[in-house]
Design a protein around this motif. Structure first.
Motif, PDB file in Angstrom:
ATOM      1  N   ASP A 199      40.049  33.097  39.787  1.00 48.80           N
ATOM      2  CA  ASP A 199      40.387  33.961  38.530  1.00 48.80           C
ATOM      3  C   ASP A 199      41.423  34.677  38.494  1.00 48.80           C
ATOM      4  O   ASP A 199      42.102  34.958  39.376  1.00 48.80           O
ATOM      5  CB  ASP A 199      39.176  35.270  38.682  1.00 48.80           C
ATOM      6  CG  ASP A 199      39.171  36.119  37.270  1.00 48.80           C
ATOM      7  OD1 ASP A 199      38.641  35.613  36.415  1.00 48.80           O
ATOM      8  OD2 ASP A 199      39.430  37.263  37.405  1.00 48.80           O
ATOM      9  N   PRO A 200      42.184  34.529  37.261  1.00 47.99           N
ATOM     10  CA  PRO A 200      41.563  34.309  36.041  1.00 47.99           C
ATOM     11  C   PRO A 200      41.404  32.839  35.788  1.00 47.99           C
ATOM     12  O   PRO A 200      41.968  31.923  36.408  1.00 47.99           O
ATOM     13  CB  PRO A 200      42.646  34.764  35.107  1.00 47.99           C
ATOM     14  CG  PRO A 200      43.890  35.435  35.596  1.00 47.99           C
ATOM     15  CD  PRO A 200      43.626  34.974  37.119  1.00 47.99           C
ATOM     16  N   GLY A 201      40.079  32.484  35.177  1.00 49.24           N
ATOM     17  CA  GLY A 201      39.824  31.086  34.706  1.00 49.24           C
ATOM     18  C   GLY A 201      40.620  30.460  33.797  1.00 49.24           C
ATOM     19  O   GLY A 201      41.663  31.154  33.221  1.00 49.24           O
ATOM     20  N   PRO A 202      40.502  29.121  33.440  1.00 52.05           N
ATOM     21  CA  PRO A 202      41.166  28.507  32.592  1.00 52.05           C
ATOM     22  C   PRO A 202      41.200  28.997  31.238  1.00 52.05           C
ATOM     23  O   PRO A 202      39.889  29.184  30.725  1.00 52.05           O
ATOM     24  CB  PRO A 202      40.447  27.050  32.611  1.00 52.05           C
ATOM     25  CG  PRO A 202      39.676  27.162  33.928  1.00 52.05           C
ATOM     26  CD  PRO A 202      39.172  28.359  34.308  1.00 52.05           C
ATOM     27  N   VAL A 203      42.197  29.366  30.736  1.00 57.11           N
ATOM     28  CA  VAL A 203      42.354  29.577  29.329  1.00 57.11           C
ATOM     29  C   VAL A 203      43.311  28.528  28.579  1.00 57.11           C
ATOM     30  O   VAL A 203      44.694  28.642  29.004  1.00 57.11           O
ATOM     31  CB  VAL A 203      42.967  31.060  29.114  1.00 57.11           C
ATOM     32  CG1 VAL A 203      42.988  31.340  27.434  1.00 57.11           C
ATOM     33  CG2 VAL A 203      41.748  31.871  29.896  1.00 57.11           C
ATOM     34  N   GLY A 204      42.683  27.948  27.547  1.00 56.28           N
ATOM     35  CA  GLY A 204      43.703  26.774  26.775  1.00 56.28           C
ATOM     36  C   GLY A 204      44.351  25.873  27.689  1.00 56.28           C
ATOM     37  O   GLY A 204      43.470  25.165  28.588  1.00 56.28           O
TER      38      GLY A 204
END
Length: 264
Positions: A196-201
């Motif tokens: 985390d942060p997880g996958p974004v874009g």
């Protein structure tokens, strides 16, 4: 009847059998120990993944070795990603067994120390094994990360040779001491697999959670080796009886032939 056991052939065969028995027993115990190690490791991984995250600096420090009990322990840290110090780890596969790179980005904490964060997997640039891959940028500004704490990688544990003379900003193993020397900063021992942060874009593919349910076939292999060890003396005894029977039969035949009257 059993004088043949003193022959060169049978002495060698007997010595080989005697050598095989303890060897197979030892191999069985080796597989048993691997089974016990796997069971214990699964327990550690399961407990670590189920535990609440703790600050990374509570479990590791510059130059420290990550304890086995803390393997895969979830940790958190707050700071900023240093993309200028980013490197990639060669010859790593994703869940689909595609070969690419792991992205290792220094994460500078508020006190100036550095936590190495493995942000995940990216593909290589086509067939090139030397060009630096396209790596999505990490979050900008102050960020809080959570991940699984891992020990420094070694050739002994991973089987990956730490090759020298690699292209710029590429490494074979994640080694916090090596990175501390390269960055000229205090680097916490081990590294973190980001969750985390997880996958974004367009972001690296996160590393999958380790399997901690399977125990492999080590116990079955241990039993097999012990059965083989038990089978060696049985096989030796069968061969001896067969040889003795064949020799006795041959002796009887020779005696019968000698007792026959000579042809006129």
């Amino acid at each position: 009847m059993y004088r043949f056991l003193l022959s060169r052939q049978w002495v060698i065969l007997t010595l080989v059998a005697l050598a095989l028995i303890p060897t197979m027993i030892e191999l069985g115990f080796w597989q048993l120990h691997r089974h016990e190690h796997r069971v214990a490791l699964n327990e550690v991984i399961g407990d670590s993944l189920a535990a609440e995250p703790v600050p990374a600096e509570s479990l590791t420090s510059p130059g420290a070795k990550v304890d086995d009990a803390d393997l895969y322990r979830r940790v958190t840290a707050t700071g900023r990603f240093d993309r200028a110090g980013e490197v990639v780890v060669r010859r790593r596969t994703n869940a689909d067994d595609r070969v690419g790179y792991h992205v290792l980005t220094p994460f500078v904490l508020d006190d100036g120390k550095v936590l190495l964060v493995n942000r995940g997997w990216v593909p290589s640039n086509g067939a090139s094994q030397t060009a630096f891959p396209e790596v999505p940028a990490p979050p900008a500004g102050e960020t809080t990360v959570t991940g699984r704490l891992m020990p420094d990688q070694t050739t002994e544990d991973s089987g990956i040779k730490n090759v020298e003379g690699l292209p710029d900003r590429q490494v074979m193993l994640i080694d916090s001491e090596q990175q501390a020397e390269r960055l000229g900063k205090q680097v916490l021992g081990g590294y973190v697999e980001l969750t985390d942060p997880g996958p974004v874009g367009d972001t690296p593919e996160l590393i999958a959670e380790p399997d901690h349910d399977g125990i492999g076939n080590h116990m079955a292999y241990a039993v097999q080796w012990w059965l083989f060890a038990a089978g060696v003396p049985v096989g030796w005894f069968v061969l001896v009886r067969r040889e003795a029977r064949d020799r006795a039969s041959q002796d009887e035949q020779d005696t019968a032939e000698a007792a026959e009257p000579a042809a006129v």
